[in-house]
Design an enzyme around this catalytic site. Structure first.
Site, PDB file in Angstrom:
ATOM      1  N   HIS A 280      -1.111   6.641   8.206  1.00 43.36           N
ATOM      2  CA  HIS A 280      -0.135   5.703   8.691  1.00 43.36           C
ATOM      3  C   HIS A 280       1.149   5.914   8.494  1.00 43.36           C
ATOM      4  O   HIS A 280       1.964   5.380   9.451  1.00 43.36           O
ATOM      5  CB  HIS A 280      -0.776   4.146   8.187  1.00 43.36           C
ATOM      6  CG  HIS A 280      -0.143   2.950   8.404  1.00 43.36           C
ATOM      7  ND1 HIS A 280      -0.586   1.919   8.993  1.00 43.36           N
ATOM      8  CD2 HIS A 280       1.234   2.456   8.082  1.00 43.36           C
ATOM      9  CE1 HIS A 280       0.350   1.161   9.138  1.00 43.36           C
ATOM     10  NE2 HIS A 280       1.276   1.240   8.508  1.00 43.36           N
ATOM     11  N   GLU A 281       1.598   6.135   7.180  1.00 47.03           N
ATOM     12  CA  GLU A 281       3.104   6.135   7.018  1.00 47.03           C
ATOM     13  C   GLU A 281       3.476   7.253   7.786  1.00 47.03           C
ATOM     14  O   GLU A 281       4.794   7.565   8.367  1.00 47.03           O
ATOM     15  CB  GLU A 281       3.238   6.263   5.570  1.00 47.03           C
ATOM     16  CG  GLU A 281       2.629   5.320   4.728  1.00 47.03           C
ATOM     17  CD  GLU A 281       3.152   4.072   5.081  1.00 47.03           C
ATOM     18  OE1 GLU A 281       4.227   3.768   5.593  1.00 47.03           O
ATOM     19  OE2 GLU A 281       2.159   3.102   5.099  1.00 47.03           O
TER      20      GLU A 281
ATOM     21  N   GLU B  85       3.889  -1.862  13.055  1.00 43.27           N
ATOM     22  CA  GLU B  85       3.185  -1.539  12.262  1.00 43.27           C
ATOM     23  C   GLU B  85       1.576  -1.605  13.009  1.00 43.27           C
ATOM     24  O   GLU B  85       0.578  -0.685  12.602  1.00 43.27           O
ATOM     25  CB  GLU B  85       2.793  -2.786  11.378  1.00 43.27           C
ATOM     26  CG  GLU B  85       4.165  -2.854  10.290  1.00 43.27           C
ATOM     27  CD  GLU B  85       4.290  -1.965   9.477  1.00 43.27           C
ATOM     28  OE1 GLU B  85       3.307  -1.299   9.142  1.00 43.27           O
ATOM     29  OE2 GLU B  85       5.152  -1.827   8.756  1.00 43.27           O
TER      30      GLU B  85
ATOM     31  N   GLY C 235       0.760  -1.291  -0.086  1.00 42.82           N
ATOM     32  CA  GLY C 235       0.183   0.089   0.008  1.00 42.82           C
ATOM     33  C   GLY C 235       1.047   1.354   0.027  1.00 42.82           C
ATOM     34  O   GLY C 235       0.562   2.138  -0.910  1.00 42.82           O
ATOM     35  N   ALA C 236       1.752   1.225   0.926  1.00 40.26           N
ATOM     36  CA  ALA C 236       2.965   2.458   0.984  1.00 40.26           C
ATOM     37  C   ALA C 236       4.102   1.897   1.825  1.00 40.26           C
ATOM     38  O   ALA C 236       4.058   0.720   2.464  1.00 40.26           O
ATOM     39  CB  ALA C 236       2.198   3.571   1.525  1.00 40.26           C
TER      40      ALA C 236
ATOM     41  N   HIS D   4       4.589   6.687  11.080  1.00 37.76           N
ATOM     42  CA  HIS D   4       5.927   5.950  11.248  1.00 37.76           C
ATOM     43  C   HIS D   4       7.052   6.819  11.481  1.00 37.76           C
ATOM     44  O   HIS D   4       8.325   6.294  11.754  1.00 37.76           O
ATOM     45  CB  HIS D   4       6.136   5.159  10.113  1.00 37.76           C
ATOM     46  CG  HIS D   4       5.357   3.771   9.833  1.00 37.76           C
ATOM     47  ND1 HIS D   4       5.722   2.944  11.124  1.00 37.76           N
ATOM     48  CD2 HIS D   4       4.611   3.267   9.211  1.00 37.76           C
ATOM     49  CE1 HIS D   4       5.147   1.869  10.725  1.00 37.76           C
ATOM     50  NE2 HIS D   4       4.446   1.754   9.485  1.00 37.76           N
TER      51      HIS D   4
ATOM     52  N   GLU E  86       7.250   3.807   4.494  1.00 39.88           N
ATOM     53  CA  GLU E  86       7.348   4.829   5.389  1.00 39.88           C
ATOM     54  C   GLU E  86       8.853   5.157   5.326  1.00 39.88           C
ATOM     55  O   GLU E  86       9.648   5.636   6.206  1.00 39.88           O
ATOM     56  CB  GLU E  86       7.281   4.333   6.687  1.00 39.88           C
ATOM     57  CG  GLU E  86       8.053   3.439   7.432  1.00 39.88           C
ATOM     58  CD  GLU E  86       7.541   2.105   7.503  1.00 39.88           C
ATOM     59  OE1 GLU E  86       7.812   1.239   8.338  1.00 39.88           O
ATOM     60  OE2 GLU E  86       6.769   1.927   6.593  1.00 39.88           O
ATOM     61  N   ASN E  87       9.637   5.328   4.024  1.00 38.86           N
ATOM     62  CA  ASN E  87      10.662   5.912   3.924  1.00 38.86           C
ATOM     63  C   ASN E  87      10.996   7.082   4.423  1.00 38.86           C
ATOM     64  O   ASN E  87       9.788   8.019   4.220  1.00 38.86           O
ATOM     65  CB  ASN E  87      11.184   6.073   2.627  1.00 38.86           C
ATOM     66  CG  ASN E  87      10.757   4.752   1.691  1.00 38.86           C
ATOM     67  OD1 ASN E  87      11.216   3.611   1.913  1.00 38.86           O
ATOM     68  ND2 ASN E  87      10.103   4.857   0.625  1.00 38.86           N
TER      69      ASN E  87
END
Length: 849
Positions: A301-302, A324, A267-268, A305, A270-271
């Site tokens: 969500h990201e 997560e 989905g994505a 993070h 978190e860099n």
């Protein structure tokens, strides 16, 4: 030989030996369409001079390896994806020059050429262990370091990494340029990033309590016309304002780019400062509100993070769940508090939590805090337990310690451990300090045990309809017998006109096998008795006979969305557990879904009821039930307001349900415009839904699909066309699909995924039966021969789920009993077998109705 695997013991040994200071990574993206040049210089210290260790490099050809000024022969020291490093000094420098390979499976540095305009796009995807496909690494999360990236790429490209993008310098050729990024703060390898190519960008600025944050949103040129950057920036700014206030700490990474990238497995991701998201989130066609809510949740969500995961990082992947689960909890919490999606926890209950319950009842269930002994174990634990059960446990922890105490503990945790690595005990220590609660025993029963509890009301009622006794019975399965402590609420709902309204709510602690609820003795029996009201804890619940009759008759009478979500989930769980007849569940859905306001619930119930009809129903009565389901969905679509989200959702659902000649004719009329629905725009994505449904019914062939593909000359069109070809009920279609997914290695990852998802179709058992043996033949070796992503795709989605009979069950069981396949492969095959056995139990229950 270890290959690409890395054990926890090896990582702990390497971490005790090394301290990594910095990486300088020089990449040349102009050398080839298949490979790129990668030169890595790592500065690190060693606690035991003279010791040996290894660095990681995968799918690469090493040309030069120099350790502390001494050249090493790559043929001697580089093997099995590892570079052996001997006789280390107290302070060391390793330099490795290599040619690395572009990925076509969404791992490492993925290269994509857009069929719409031939533009080139690259992006990295490194979680869990794939930074080592782009540069030489010490690939584990607790060896943090600074990263300085120098990138040579075609002039005019966008080049993005974790640090702010510098002005490019002239490159070695007239049509190239060099971007020299400043060093980052200390971060883990798996959250480093590179995104490069002919991306378009829209920029903005977030101005908050701390430093201003430059914002960027990137996407491919061919989809930029669909980019609603303003809406994305709105959620982004709302998230920053909420999280900076909640955590009492400014965003730590200076700038924040969000890059929508093609052929993305996840989905994505978190860099740090450079979040990548699948570009299906740039909606090119009409979507319901649920899609926008889901995108907002992913964005948040990201973002969560950035603090929990990137600033403070798990020591090893045992705490993947915490990483997560926290982001999952934080995304829903912030959505509900800071955005227009105030019913975010309803969506969580309707979708994510059901994912957790399903996973937790598989034979492969595991504790939330999984024992990830090596990377192979980590790869298969990106599941509903790691994400949704963990988030549910955190929500229960918030109820257990108190919300303010939880927030205060987080603030202390971030301040204490910024730029460092932690494990679960560090978070629990912080929460114990602020709450005064002892949490070791709570963690043991919630995080270190598997399985889900079930709550049932145990009541007696007198002649006047009042409770003379009231208790809550808690049970667990014999294999996972833990009875947990739960903080939950009990809701009593009465009919008031045409609504069900909560009369009373009692919140209490449930412990052990039975908990008396004295507060409700003498209370008049309600029309609906709802355990776990407000969904504070993670447990299956059951309705008494009176309550079940109430909701089957009128679930839509519940005015609030969250209690409806709990009832929807309970009915589905009872159906899956063969406690409720499939036909009764379908009746409930048809009666209630038309007035359901939560579009996530509408989509979830339609998909679940479709599965129930096609797989869980009594085969002898299936034709009648299928016809009732199909006609009921057409009625819902016809009755929905013109142009509404409900209309679109029901047309999509009826496309999945279509099987009769009359319904096929109606779909054809929608597709060619001869029989439209008022207000319904048959745009590109809906056209593909209709074409795929007609292909599944054998009503369109390969020529019609090719014509539709020509109308939609995009990567999405390619993927939809591949699925439409694979879903057809003919032997040639299945053979081609099998070849493209299982045999070939040159089909792009997301195209393969589209094909795999379309392969097993419930009413095509006759044409799929030959693939039972073919599947088992490849299952034994696919993990080693195909790699994690493609092996998982094959094992999960090519499993013979459409051949639901005892013969298939016995054959798969025989294979499992006799195989020495990789544990990850055995796990996924075992999950497929469990689903077959569940389907047969549900069919038997439906037949007894």
């Amino acid at each position: 030989m270890p290959g690409q695997n890395l054990t926890r013991d090896e990582a702990q040994q390497r971490a005790s030996l090394l301290s990594v200071d910095s990486y300088v990574v020089e990449l040349d993206l102009t050398t080839s369409e298949h490979t790129f040049a990668s030169t890595t210089t790592i500065s690190f210290s060693c606690a035991d001079p003279g010791a040996s260790t290894f660095a990681d490099l995968v799918h690469s050809t090493a040309h030069e390896i120099v350790l502390n000024g001494q050249p090493l022969d790559p043929a001697e020291v580089y093997a099995d994806s590892r570079i052996s490093l001997d006789d280390l000094q107290a302070v060391n420098e390793l330099r490795v020059a290599a040619d690395c390979t572009y990925s076509r499976v969404g791992e490492g540095l993925h290269r994509f050429v857009d069929p719409a305009d031939d533009r080139v796009y690259l992006y990295s995807q490194f979680e869990v262990p794939d930074a080592r496909q782009m540069y030489t690494t010490f690939e584990q999360p607790d060896l943090k370091a600074t990263f300085e990236l120098h990138v040579t790429a075609p002039a005019g490209w966008a080049v993005v990494s974790n640090a702010p993008t510098p002005e490019p310098e002239p490159g070695p050729s007239p049509d190239s340029a060099v971007w020299r990024f400043a060093p980052t703060e200390p971060i883990s390898t798996y959250i480093t990033a590179l995104v490069a190519g002919e991306y378009d960008v829209v920029r903005d600025l977030y101005t908050g309590e701390y430093e201003d944050i430059p914002l960027g949103v990137f996407c491919r040129r061919s989809v930029s016309q669909h980019l609603d950057a303003e809406a994305i920036f709105e959620v982004t700014k709302q998230g920053f304002a909420f999280f900076e206030s909640l955590f009492a700490m400014g965003y730590p990474f200076g700038k924040y780019d969000q890059l929508f990238v093609p052929e993305y497995n996840m989905g994505a991701m978190e860099n740090a400062g450079a979040v990548t998201l699948r570009d299906e989130y740039v909606f090119r066609s009409r979507q319901t509100r649920a899609a926008y809510e889901g995108r907002a949740n992913t964005i948040l969500h990201e973002m969560a993070h950035m603090w929990f995961g990137d600033l403070v990082t798990m020591r090893w992947w045992d705490d993947l769940w915490l990483n997560e689960s926290f982001a999952e909890w934080a995304a829903h919490h912030s959505s509900a508090r800071a955005t227009e999606y105030t019913d975010a926890w309803t969506a969580f209950t309707n979708a994510r939590k059901n994912w957790a319950y399903k996973q937790d009842q598989q034979p492969s269930t595991h504790p939330i805090a999984a024992d990830n002994t090596d990377l192979e174990a980590v790869e298969v634990n990106f599941d509903g337990i790691t994400y949704a059960k963990g988030a549910s446990a955190l929500r229960q922890l918030v109820a257990w310690v108190g919300e303010q105490e939880f927030v205060d503990g987080l603030r202390g945790y971030f301040r204490r451990h910024a730029w460092d690595n932690t494990d679960l005990s560090d978070l629990l220590d912080a929460l114990e300090e602020t709450s005064g609660r002892e949490l070791g025993s709570w963690a043991k029963e919630w995080l270190q045990t598997a399985g889900v509890n079930t709550m049932r009301p145990v009541v007696e009622v007198d002649g006047e309809g009042r409770y003379t006794s009231f208790a809550i019975a808690q049970s667990a399965t014999p294999d996972f017998p833990t009875l947990r402590r739960h903080r939950l609420a009990v809701g009593l709902y009465d009919r008031a006109g045409d609504q069900l309204v909560r009369r009373r709510r009692v919140e209490l602690d449930v412990r052990g096998a039975q908990t008396e609820v004295a507060e409700l003795v003498g209370e008049r029996q309600p029309d609906l008795l709802l355990l776990n009201d407000d969904d504070l804890t993670y447990t299956k619940i059951r309705l008494d006979e009176r309550s079940l009759a109430t909701v089957v008759e009128g679930i839509g009478d519940l005015a609030e969305s969250l209690p409806r979500a709990l009832v929807w989930g309970t009915a589905w769980d009872m159906t899956r557990d063969a406690e409720m007849a499939t036909r009764d569940y379908v009746t409930l859905v048809l009666r209630g879904v038309g007035t359901e306001t939560d579009l996530t619930a509408v989509d979830a119930q339609c998909r679940q009821a479709q599965l129930a009809v096609s797989t869980y129903s009594d085969p002898a009565a299936r034709a009648e039930l299928s016809a009732r389901w199909e006609s009921g969905l057409w009625s819902l679509a016809d009755e929905a307001p013109a142009g509404s989200d409900h209309q679109l959702a029901f047309v999509r659902a009826v496309a999945r349900a279509t099987h009769t000649d009359g319904a096929v004719t109606r779909l054809q009329g929608l597709l060619d415009g001869s029989a439209p629905l008022p207000g319904l725009a048959v745009d590109t994505d809906l056209r593909w839904s209709l074409v795929t449904a007609l292909a599944r019914c054998g009503a369109v062939g390969s020529e019609a699909i090719a014509a539709e593909r020509a109308r939609d000359n995009t990567i999405a069109g390619q993927e939809h066309a591949a699925a439409a070809l694979a879903v057809r009920p003919v032997a040639e279609a299945k053979e081609r699909a099998w070849e493209d997914v299982v045999v070939r290695s040159d089909v792009a990852n997301e195209t393969q995924r589209s094909i795999a998802l379309a392969f097993q179709v419930p009413d095509q058992a006759a044409v799929l039966e030959p693939y039972v043996e073919r599947y088992l033949d490849v299952a034994a070796s696919v993990w080693e021969t195909k790699g994690t992503y493609r092996a998982t795709l094959i094992l999960r989605w090519m499993f013979p789920s459409a051949v639901v009979d005892q013969v298939t069950v016995r054959r798969v069981r025989q294979w499992l009993d006799g195989t020495d396949a990789n544990p990850a492969a055995r796990r996924l095959v075992g999950e497929g077998l469990a689903d077959l056995e569940r389907a047969l139990r549900c069919q038997a229950r439906d037949a007894r109705r």
